[in-house]
Design an enzyme around this catalytic site. Structure first.
Site, PDB file in Angstrom:
ATOM      1  N   GLU A  34       0.835  -1.207   0.000  1.00 24.18           N
ATOM      2  CA  GLU A  34       0.000   0.000   0.000  1.00 24.18           C
ATOM      3  C   GLU A  34       0.867   1.253   0.000  1.00 24.18           C
ATOM      4  O   GLU A  34       0.597   2.221  -0.700  1.00 24.18           O
ATOM      5  CB  GLU A  34      -0.903   0.021   1.253  1.00 24.18           C
ATOM      6  N   ASP A  36       3.985   1.597  -1.045  1.00 23.99           N
ATOM      7  CA  ASP A  36       4.654   1.787  -2.336  1.00 23.99           C
ATOM      8  C   ASP A  36       3.698   2.345  -3.389  1.00 23.99           C
ATOM      9  O   ASP A  36       4.084   3.146  -4.235  1.00 23.99           O
ATOM     10  CB  ASP A  36       5.245   0.460  -2.826  1.00 23.99           C
ATOM     11  N   LEU A  82      31.107  17.006  25.635  1.00 27.49           N
ATOM     12  CA  LEU A  82      30.808  16.750  27.037  1.00 27.49           C
ATOM     13  C   LEU A  82      32.061  16.328  27.778  1.00 27.49           C
ATOM     14  O   LEU A  82      32.927  15.672  27.208  1.00 27.49           O
ATOM     15  CB  LEU A  82      29.792  15.613  27.151  1.00 27.49           C
ATOM     16  N   GLU A 111      20.452   9.710  30.365  1.00 29.51           N
ATOM     17  CA  GLU A 111      20.151   9.249  29.006  1.00 29.51           C
ATOM     18  C   GLU A 111      21.255   8.341  28.534  1.00 29.51           C
ATOM     19  O   GLU A 111      22.358   8.381  29.069  1.00 29.51           O
ATOM     20  CB  GLU A 111      20.117  10.449  28.038  1.00 29.51           C
ATOM     21  N   LYS A 113      24.185   7.411  25.994  1.00 29.46           N
ATOM     22  CA  LYS A 113      25.083   8.179  25.134  1.00 29.46           C
ATOM     23  C   LYS A 113      25.230   7.412  23.831  1.00 29.46           C
ATOM     24  O   LYS A 113      25.836   6.333  23.802  1.00 29.46           O
ATOM     25  CB  LYS A 113      26.438   8.357  25.812  1.00 29.46           C
ATOM     26  N   ASP A 115      26.446   6.466  20.129  1.00 29.87           N
ATOM     27  CA  ASP A 115      27.785   6.556  19.558  1.00 29.87           C
ATOM     28  C   ASP A 115      27.737   6.625  18.036  1.00 29.87           C
ATOM     29  O   ASP A 115      27.883   5.620  17.349  1.00 29.87           O
ATOM     30  CB  ASP A 115      28.582   5.323  20.019  1.00 29.87           C
ATOM     31  N   ARG A 134      28.837  18.655  13.354  1.00 32.10           N
ATOM     32  CA  ARG A 134      29.486  19.403  14.421  1.00 32.10           C
ATOM     33  C   ARG A 134      30.684  20.204  13.897  1.00 32.10           C
ATOM     34  O   ARG A 134      30.924  21.330  14.305  1.00 32.10           O
ATOM     35  CB  ARG A 134      29.964  18.432  15.488  1.00 32.10           C
ATOM     36  N   GLU A 171      21.936  12.513  17.400  1.00 29.40           N
ATOM     37  CA  GLU A 171      23.002  11.647  16.916  1.00 29.40           C
ATOM     38  C   GLU A 171      22.506  10.843  15.712  1.00 29.40           C
ATOM     39  O   GLU A 171      21.438  10.222  15.776  1.00 29.40           O
ATOM     40  CB  GLU A 171      23.402  10.691  18.051  1.00 29.40           C
ATOM     41  N   TYR A 223      18.275  14.512  21.145  1.00 28.70           N
ATOM     42  CA  TYR A 223      18.422  14.574  22.597  1.00 28.70           C
ATOM     43  C   TYR A 223      18.585  15.973  23.177  1.00 28.70           C
ATOM     44  O   TYR A 223      18.878  16.131  24.345  1.00 28.70           O
ATOM     45  CB  TYR A 223      19.574  13.686  23.064  1.00 28.70           C
ATOM     46  N   LYS A 310      31.415   7.083  30.759  1.00 35.99           N
ATOM     47  CA  LYS A 310      31.730   6.113  29.696  1.00 35.99           C
ATOM     48  C   LYS A 310      31.763   4.707  30.276  1.00 35.99           C
ATOM     49  O   LYS A 310      32.363   4.484  31.328  1.00 35.99           O
ATOM     50  CB  LYS A 310      33.098   6.439  29.086  1.00 35.99           C
ATOM     51  N   CYS A 404      65.307   2.626  13.034  1.00 37.34           N
ATOM     52  CA  CYS A 404      64.054   2.951  12.343  1.00 37.34           C
ATOM     53  C   CYS A 404      63.748   1.868  11.309  1.00 37.34           C
ATOM     54  O   CYS A 404      64.603   1.552  10.476  1.00 37.34           O
ATOM     55  CB  CYS A 404      64.182   4.319  11.669  1.00 37.34           C
ATOM     56  N   CYS A 407      64.079   3.749   7.661  1.00 36.71           N
ATOM     57  CA  CYS A 407      65.294   4.333   7.087  1.00 36.71           C
ATOM     58  C   CYS A 407      66.551   3.829   7.786  1.00 36.71           C
ATOM     59  O   CYS A 407      67.662   4.182   7.383  1.00 36.71           O
ATOM     60  CB  CYS A 407      65.232   5.862   7.130  1.00 36.71           C
ATOM     61  N   CYS A 422      62.598   8.489  15.517  1.00 40.51           N
ATOM     62  CA  CYS A 422      63.592   8.436  14.452  1.00 40.51           C
ATOM     63  C   CYS A 422      63.979   9.884  14.193  1.00 40.51           C
ATOM     64  O   CYS A 422      63.133  10.692  13.802  1.00 40.51           O
ATOM     65  CB  CYS A 422      62.986   7.809  13.200  1.00 40.51           C
ATOM     66  N   CYS A 428      63.536  10.550   6.247  1.00 40.79           N
ATOM     67  CA  CYS A 428      62.791   9.332   6.536  1.00 40.79           C
ATOM     68  C   CYS A 428      61.418   9.437   5.851  1.00 40.79           C
ATOM     69  O   CYS A 428      60.603  10.297   6.189  1.00 40.79           O
ATOM     70  CB  CYS A 428      62.658   9.166   8.043  1.00 40.79           C
TER      71      CYS A 428
HETATM   72  S1  IVH Z   1      23.955  16.195  24.884  1.00 40.06           S
HETATM   73  C1  IVH Z   1      25.828  20.343  25.404  1.00 40.06           C
HETATM   74  N1  IVH Z   1      23.030  13.754  24.915  1.00 40.06           N
HETATM   75  O1  IVH Z   1      28.210  12.820  22.851  1.00 40.06           O
HETATM   76  C2  IVH Z   1      25.394  18.925  25.453  1.00 40.06           C
HETATM   77  N2  IVH Z   1      25.031  14.173  23.700  1.00 40.06           N
HETATM   78  O2  IVH Z   1      30.814  13.530  24.000  1.00 40.06           O
HETATM   79  C3  IVH Z   1      25.242  18.366  24.095  1.00 40.06           C
HETATM   80  N3  IVH Z   1      25.940  12.237  22.544  1.00 40.06           N
HETATM   81  O3  IVH Z   1      28.778  15.736  20.995  1.00 40.06           O
HETATM   82  C4  IVH Z   1      25.246  16.933  23.984  1.00 40.06           C
HETATM   83  N4  IVH Z   1      24.383  10.822  23.173  1.00 40.06           N
HETATM   84  O4  IVH Z   1      27.477  13.798  19.887  1.00 40.06           O
HETATM   85  C5  IVH Z   1      24.007  14.573  24.477  1.00 40.06           C
HETATM   86  N5  IVH Z   1      22.057  11.661  24.976  1.00 40.06           N
HETATM   87  C6  IVH Z   1      23.026  12.465  24.560  1.00 40.06           C
HETATM   88  C7  IVH Z   1      24.078  12.009  23.723  1.00 40.06           C
HETATM   89  C8  IVH Z   1      25.078  12.908  23.331  1.00 40.06           C
HETATM   90  C9  IVH Z   1      25.486  10.977  22.469  1.00 40.06           C
HETATM   91  C10 IVH Z   1      27.180  12.688  21.909  1.00 40.06           C
HETATM   92  C11 IVH Z   1      27.107  14.013  21.204  1.00 40.06           C
HETATM   93  C12 IVH Z   1      28.146  14.875  21.882  1.00 40.06           C
HETATM   94  C13 IVH Z   1      29.053  13.853  22.453  1.00 40.06           C
HETATM   95  C14 IVH Z   1      29.838  14.391  23.612  1.00 40.06           C
END
Ligand code: IVH
Length: 666
Positions: A34, A36, A82, A111, A113, A115, A134, A171, A223, A310, A404, A407, A422, A428
């Protein structure tokens, strides 16, 4: 309205809704068939009525194959990063610091994070206007066309309670399953594999062909809603509202009232994140109240109201087969371990960095050892230990090289430094080549059209030995090289010529002086204004500059002690590269507003609001959005808002007109 246009608009709206149900809610309400069919209907109507074209139409999500270089766009608000922590103690320190500074109740939003690659999205009148990377935090690449292909990014917003103009950040991610499929295909095509989904995302988002991007099935989580006109004065509540506008926001966001709740969130997600469809590398903690966020403020690099925790890296065990040694731009030797391939955090690891000889010694490494590998923040994993129990047949103990590998020069180790070097930086090959690669790189001289391979060829032909030699190249030198033609040669020469206009701070960065990165180069350029002043500055003079420490000062002094560097700069000067900051730019930067907190209000005639923000920053001042006892004065244009006026009066804060402000800076 024209009937056809009405039909087109209705179809667009309907398809966007289905798109939302499928990609954001994971809850489709019609069949693919549907969907499509409706899409085809819209495509046909748009084809027959080109005057109704809209770049935000759902038909445009497939992208196009027009190659266009990215435009650079300045961010309205700088894109900060951050602060990182790796332990719960540091999280507690962050929490206590906030508690002490605020001295009142507060909430922390936890929240995941994500990646991937961060992105800034701008919406105007409910439509996606622009998407920007960014970049260096101040300006980034305009990647709107690529972002339009991401199905979970709304092209039109839902409802009508959103501001006319706003910015939202999030992200862009490549889900694990897409990442695996992509790498499988690349392996078949003998193309280099992506190390992890983050690299795959940034590689994809920089493709200059949005049709290719569309095929990669990226996703995006939002976010952070910015601006002065957000629906709520709380971050968490804003996130809930932006969901209703159609944005994909993680459901795993919680408000915490104490440290125990924060720790519980961390513990839960350290395990459960492995089940998520996208990569995460930690937890982000943010103060919920925007007012409190403002009170806490920012440092140059990151906000004081947020921090990232982290996760500990995952570990894997595998066999160490051999060691190779790489020579870097500054001559530093990096030992690299060649391993039996092993799966680690979703990727296959074949090599690991060993950093320096001390680490090899400390680990007491032998060929054939079973070693533990971990992935930290970096892409390259590292060896963190040896499983000595698994040592059945002991191989040779690893002895760091003395010469080295490229070289043959005897390596040196400077006092107090971990790395071997070196010293043969004039002859080199890998050192020379990577210096030139750095010189032409995007953030330095930005000479497009030449890559690692071309530099290799040019070097092997004896055509370039220093970066100054680039400026002596002719079309006839380049054309005969492998995979070059007259046109690309012409292009390269034009780009080399164009680089003569690159501003001084970037030329300074391009020189590749140790520890002089982009930011330091800028600092040096704006403090001392030209290369002669930098060359003649003493260690003490350099150290006295804000943000320049001993290590950098020493490195700069050492660079200019070497006669060959002085000569090289002389040569580049004659070629016409810029070795001074333009008078105009110096004039625009003062300390006249040092320590001053300024609120901008109303509309202006001589400069835009954005320009005034920049002027304030260039002159050492700080712009904030709301009036408080800390405000020094208000820069007021026409029609300053009545509530601001009232607040200013009640706090007896000075109000300055546009003319008065500009006079102040003269
Ligand atoms: S807030 C000023 N929230 O982590 C605060 N960042 O190491 C702006 N990232 O540049 C960022 N998950 O690319 C925020 N839930 C989250 C995130 C997040 C991933 C990334 C973001 C930022 C980097 C900082």
């Amino acid at each position: 309205m024209d009937n056809t246009l009405l039909k087109i608009k209705q179809l667009r709206k309907e398809l966007e809704e289905h798109n939302y149900n499928y990609y954001v809610k994971s809850n489709p309400t019609i069949s693919d068939f549907e969907f499509d069919k409706k899409m085809k209907e819209l495509q046909d109507l748009e084809k027959d009525n080109p005057m109704f074209f809209d770049p935000n139409s759902p038909t445009q999500r497939v992208g196009n194959d027009i190659n266009k270089a990215f435009k650079q766009v300045k961010h309205i608000y700088p894109m900060l990063s951050l602060g990182n922590t790796y332990s719960k103690e540091e999280v507690a320190e962050f929490y206590n610091r906030i508690s002490k500074t605020l001295n009142e109740p507060f909430e922390i939003v936890c929240e995941l994070k994500f990646d991937g690659t961060s992105v800034s999205l701008i919406y105007e009148n409910g439509k996606l206007l622009r998407a920007v990377t960014r970049g260096d935090g101040e300006k980034g690449d305009d990647i709107t066309e690529n972002v339009r292909t991401i199905h979970s990014v709304p092209l039109y917003l839902q409802g009508n309670d959103f501001p006319d103009f706003f910015e939202i950040r999030g992200e862009i991610l490549m889900p694990w399953n897409v990442f695996e499929r992509l790498n499988n295909e690349r392996e078949k095509d003998e193309e280099p594999l992506f190390a992890n989904p983050r690299n795959a995302t940034s590689g994809t988002i920089k493709l200059q062909n949005s049709a290719e991007v569309a095929k990669r099935n990226l996703d995006a989580y939002l976010y952070y809603l910015l601006g002065e006109n957000t629906p709520h004065k709380y971050h968490y509540e804003n996130l809930q509202t932006i969901k209703q506008w159609g944005f994909k926001v993680s459901n795993d966001v919680v408000k915490c009232k104490n440290l125990e709740e924060v720790f519980a969130f961390i513990d839960k997600w350290d395990i459960e994140r492995k089940l998520l469809p996208v990569a995460t590398d930690g937890i982000v903690l943010k103060v919920n109240s925007l007012k409190q966020q403002q009170l806490l403020g920012l440092t140059a690099k990151s906000p004081r109201w947020a921090i990232a925790y982290k996760f500990q890296a995952e570990k894997a065990e595998t066999r160490l087969n051999s060691i190779s040694y790489q020579v870097g731009r500054t001559g530093a030797i990096t030992p690299v371990a060649n391993l039996t391939p092993v799966q680690l955090s979703g990727t296959i690891v074949k090599r690991a960095s060993l950093h320096n000889s001390d680490i090899i010694e400390e680990l007491d490494l032998h060929i054939g050892d079973m070693v533990y590998v971990e992935k930290g923040g970096e892409i390259i994993p590292k060896i963190t230990g040896v499983n000595k129990e698994a040592r059945i047949l002991i191989g040779d103990k690893i002895k760091f090289i003395n010469h080295c590998p490229e070289c043959g020069t005897l390596l040196i180790r400077k006092n107090g430094e971990a790395a071997h070097y070196c010293p043969n930086d004039n002859n080199c090959a890998p050192q020379i080549k990577s210096k030139i690669e750095h010189f032409i790189s995007r953030k330095a001289m930005a000479i497009d059209g030449i890559g690692e391979e071309t530099i290799n060829l040019l070097y092997n032909q004896g055509l370039i030995k220093t970066y100054a030699d680039l400026y002596k190249l002719t079309i006839a030198d380049i054309t005969p090289l492998e995979r070059m033609g007259n046109k690309s040669a012409q292009n390269i020469i034009t780009n080399i010529e164009k680089s003569k206009n690159i501003p001084f701070e970037r030329v300074l960065f391009a020189l590749g002086i140790r520890y002089v990165g982009e930011t330091v180069a800028k600092k040096l350029a704006y403090s001392l204004h030209n290369i002669d002043a930098i060359q003649n500055a003493s260690f003490e003079q350099l150290k006295a500059i804000d943000e320049i420490g001993e290590k950098i000062a020493e490195s700069v002094v050492n660079f200019f002690i070497e006669e060959k560097n002085v000569q090289l700069i002389q040569e580049l000067k004659q070629i016409g590269l810029r070795f001074f900051v333009e008078e105009e730019k110096i004039q625009n930067k003062t300390n006249k507003l040092n320590g001053k907190t300024i609120v901008i209000s109303g509309t202006f005639s001589q400069h835009s609001r954005e320009e005034y923000k920049e002027i304030i920053a260039n002159n050492g001042g700080k712009n904030t959005s709301s009036i408080s006892a800390k405000t020094d004065f208000i820069l007021a244009g026409e029609n300053m808002g009545p509530s601001k006026l009232q607040k200013a009066e009640s706090l007896s804060i000075k109000i300055i007109s546009e003319e008065e402000f500009l006079n102040l800076l003269k």
